[in-house]
Design an enzyme around this catalytic site. Structure first.
Site, PDB file in Angstrom:
ATOM      1  N   ARG A 146      84.461 -13.736  24.209  1.00 44.53           N
ATOM      2  CA  ARG A 146      85.329 -14.189  23.119  1.00 44.53           C
ATOM      3  C   ARG A 146      86.801 -13.960  23.447  1.00 44.53           C
ATOM      4  O   ARG A 146      87.666 -14.668  22.952  1.00 44.53           O
ATOM      5  CB  ARG A 146      84.963 -13.465  21.820  1.00 44.53           C
ATOM      6  CG  ARG A 146      83.730 -14.035  21.145  1.00 44.53           C
ATOM      7  CD  ARG A 146      83.742 -13.788  19.643  1.00 44.53           C
ATOM      8  NE  ARG A 146      82.527 -14.319  19.040  1.00 44.53           N
ATOM      9  CZ  ARG A 146      81.495 -13.604  18.643  1.00 44.53           C
ATOM     10  NH1 ARG A 146      81.519 -12.289  18.786  1.00 44.53           N
ATOM     11  NH2 ARG A 146      80.431 -14.166  18.116  1.00 44.53           N
ATOM     12  N   GLY A 147      87.088 -12.951  24.258  1.00 49.34           N
ATOM     13  CA  GLY A 147      88.471 -12.682  24.636  1.00 49.34           C
ATOM     14  C   GLY A 147      89.083 -13.856  25.376  1.00 49.34           C
ATOM     15  O   GLY A 147      90.174 -14.334  25.031  1.00 49.34           O
TER      16      GLY A 147
END
Length: 341
Positions: free
Chosen positions: A279-280
């Site tokens: 997700r980063g």
């Protein structure tokens, strides 16, 4: 409803305002978490955001804000209208809905319409806050104090984009995709990790540290309290200009290129910081693309990734008991190391 303080009149707090604008350009960035001292404009900024959002198209008479041109996940009524070719659309403001801490699950998810049930014996669904927030923003002040059963509900809906209500003889499914915006004071407790992970960007705000800024905040707030309509009128042109910028950036968003070298830089940064999951990188890419669209660019650069890195990653770092520096400083240090390599 009272007059809302204009977004463009907020003094300072550049990171918070930029995060909200980026989420308005591309809602896929995810939610926005704003943590900081009391009285720093968190709630004011979120509520002022509504005045910046260009209107959206919704299906006429739809209680769930379905999009007439995107019938992938319509409600039951809109599905029937599509089948016979009668679905019509209209312009409507993008919703910014408050979720109070004391709200019941029925108020949030929706429940049986008691008035219709008692008067006519009809089983009808009364939509909740999640239905009202579809395709808009759902705002929770003091989000770190939200009760666990509501956190569980929000996690389920955020993961699927569908709200499912099965109780009191009802079985309802309707679309519920929204940008979750939470604010709070870190002194009052932390968020559950599962909910924290659902926020795309995290922002830390603080009181102004210079006399001139503090004086300007007081003067503007006093002017607003004395004459809300006049103050809003004075800033109307500034908000309108920002609204046009957001609308233009939305139009450009699909044309923005993201080179492989930029994605490799984002992945290297996340690896160097030990960020779990992917997700980063996704948030870095989406936020940098929105930043590029806002600046009328055509290609995402490494500089655009670096500009949004702190907001996109500060809440994704593991706590290091041997490192007393803040997460923002750790990200800046990692960026410096990558630039020197």
């Amino acid at each position: 409803m009272g007059q809302t303080y204009p977004f463009s009149a907020i003094v300072g707090q550049a990171e918070m305002k930029r995060a909200l604008i980026l989420a308005a350009i591309d809602p896929r960035i995810g939610g926005i978490l704003v943590f900081g001292d009391r009285g720093t404009g968190k709630t004011t900024a979120v509520r002022g955001l509504a005045g910046l959002l260009p209107p959206m198209r919704v299906a006429s008479d739809c209680r769930f804000n379905c999009a007439p041109g995107e019938p992938a996940e319509p409600c039951t009524r809109c599905r029937a209208e599509i089948a016979v070719g009668r679905l019509r659309g209209k312009a409507a403001p993008v919703p910014v809905i408050d979720l109070p801490l004391g709200a019941s699950e029925d108020r949030v998810a929706g429940a049986l319409d008691l008035e219709k049930a008692l008067v006519s014996g009809e089983k009808a669904f009364e939509p909740g806050l999640l239905a009202s927030a579809h395709r808009g923003f759902l705002y929770i002040d003091e989000v770190n104090l939200l009760e666990d059963h509501l956190v569980d509900l929000l996690l389920d809906v955020a993961a699927s984009g569908i709200n499912v209500v099965e109780r009191e003889g009802l079985s309802i499914r309707h679309p519920a995709r929204f940008v979750l915006v939470g604010s709070g004071n870190p002194e009052e407790g932390d968020l559950r990790p599962q909910l924290l992970d659902r926020f795309g960007l995290s922002v830390e705000v603080a009181s102004p540290r210079d006399v001139a800024s503090r004086v300007e905040v007081v003067k503007r707030r006093d002017a607003f309290d004395r004459d809300p309509k006049g103050f809003a009128q004075a800033w109307k042109r500034h908000d309108a200009a920002m609204r046009r910028q957001i609308g233009a950036a939305r139009q450009r968003l699909g044309e923005i290129r993201v080179p492989d070298a930029v994605l490799e830089h984002a992945a290297s940064l996340c690896l160097s910081l030990g960020v779990d999951g992917l997700r980063g990188e996704l948030t870095l890419m989406r936020a940098a693309r929105a930043e590029t669209a806002l600046a009328a660019g055509t290609t995402v650069t490494i500089e655009a990734i670096d500009a949004v890195a702190v907001s996109a990653l500060r809440h994704r770092l593991r706590r290091d008991p041997l490192d007393e520096t803040g997460s923002g400083a750790r990200i800046e240090r990692a960026l410096g190391a990558l630039q020197a390599a």
